[in-house]
Design an enzyme around this catalytic site. Structure first.
Site: not given
Ligand code: SAM
Ligand code: SF4
Ligand code: DTB
Length: 329
Positions: A47, A51, A54, A91, A124, A184, A256
């Site tokens: 990606c 973030c 992530c 989802c 979802c 959501c 959730r």
């Molecule tokens: N890329 C899209 C986005 O960022 O909206 C969808 C996928 S993203 C992985 C979805 C959500 O997963 C994030 O907004 C975050 O809240 C949660 N998430 C991701 N990594 C995480 C982690 N290491 N621990 C807890 N929640 C996590």
């Molecule tokens: Fe990309 Fe992870 Fe951020 Fe979603 S949460 S936009 S998958 S870096």
């Protein structure tokens, strides 16, 4: 609910807060049910975003490799297995900044969604940023809910992500609502935020109009290689408090208990259900991280006399969504 109200609630003694949340929960959700949602990463890793929690960001060496979009058949096989296991919401997540209409990858996702929507489960997706037209196309393809988290307070957000803004997130949520999909939206605990940031996040969520249909409360799962790999763990009692506050602030939401249950005892999870959690991610895997096993979760629900919630309890099925949208135009 405004910040002052949330602050005064959050200062109540633990058991008083729990009692209040329980009363709200029983008034709105009298059935002792828990929604079971299965996650599938349909496009993993690589990606563009940064973030800092992530594992799927291409900017960090996390050991998660970039993969291609799964085939429709592979997704349908997973969706059917989830349904056979008792899941009522499927989802699908993609590690994208967002999607754009007319692109091959978006068309491929729409085709996948059309297939999943025939399985009579809530559908979802979480694909990142959307414009109005993309949101409409997703709804027309059969998406019942769109997941897009605000993750933390607007003040703390720039410390966590620099490649998009908090306002970008809110814009996408607006498009989702305008298209008639359920929202959501929730966040993560353990991003180095202050207690006040958690309350600000709840203030914003509860002031979305209507408030989100479902609110995932994730606990950070620290991912090796990410900037938050060594973040301090979150105390389970703080998770329970957050669930209680979310329940009081958003009585009709499915709250959730999301990522991070592998680090919570059965007893802590039971307290979270008591405080108002009525939905979980169900199945061995989240997107890239572990989740408790199906057997373990079913055993826990049985011990607590909780039963799985039927689909479409609060979300109209795709056919009804189209009718409702037409009635409004
Ligand atoms: N890329 C899209 C986005 O960022 O909206 C969808 C996928 S993203 C992985 C979805 C959500 O997963 C994030 O907004 C975050 O809240 C949660 N998430 C991701 N990594 C995480 C982690 N290491 N621990 C807890 N929640 C996590
Ligand atoms: Fe990309 Fe992870 Fe951020 Fe979603 S949460 S936009 S998958 S870096
Ligand atoms: C949400 O709030 N939590 C889910 C879902 N929405 C997409 C994702 C949790 C991801 C946990 C870390 C991982 O699996 O990589």
């Amino acid at each position: 609910m405004n910040l002052t109200e949330l602050e005064s609630l959050s200062q109540r003694p633990f058991f008083e807060l729990l009692q209040q949340a329980r009363a709200v929960h029983e008034a709105h959700w009298p059935k002792q049910e828990v929604q079971l949602c299965t996650l599938l990463s349909i496009k993993t890793g690589g990606c563009s975003e940064d973030c800092s929690y992530c594992a799927q960001s291409a900017r960090y060496s996390t050991g998660v490799d970039a993969e291609r979009l799964l085939s429709k058949e592979a997704v349908l096989t997973n969706a059917r297995a989830a349904k056979a296991n008792g899941s009522t919401r499927f989802c699908m997540g993609a590690a994208w900044k967002g999607v754009r209409k007319g692109t091959k990858r978006f068309d491929d996702v729409l085709d996948i969604i059309r297939g999943v929507s025939e399985l009579d489960m809530e559908v979802c997706v979480t694909l990142g940023e959307l414009g109005a037209e993309e949101a409409q196309q997703l709804r027309d393809a059969g998406v019942t809910a769109y997941n897009h988290n605000i993750d933390t307070s607007p003040e703390h957000y720039p410390n966590i992500v620099s490649t998009h803004t908090f306002d970008d997130r809110l814009n996408t949520l607006k498009h989702v609502q305008d298209a008639g999909m359920a929202v959501c939206c929730g966040g993560i605990l353990g991003l180095g935020e202050q207690a006040g940031d958690r309350l600000r996040m709840l203030e914003i969520l509860s002031n979305l109009s209507p408030h989100p249909e479902s609110v995932p409360i994730n606990v950070l799962m620290p991912m090796p290689g990410t900037p938050l790999a060594d973040a301090d763990p979150v105390d389970s009692f703080d998770v329970v408090r957050m669930i209680a506050l979310a329940r009081i602030a958003m009585p009709r939401a499915k709250v959730r208990l999301s990522a991070g249950r592998t680090e919570m005892s059965k007893e802590a999870q039971a307290l979270a259900f008591f405080a108002g959690a009525n939905s979980i991610f169900y199945g061995e895997k989240l997107l890239t991280a572990e989740n408790p096993s199906v057997q373990r979760d079913l055993a826990l629900l049985e011990k607590l006399d909780l039963t799985p919630q039927a689909p479409f309890t609060d979300v109209p099925p795709p056919c009804r969504q189209a009718e409702l949208a037409e009635a409004l135009t």
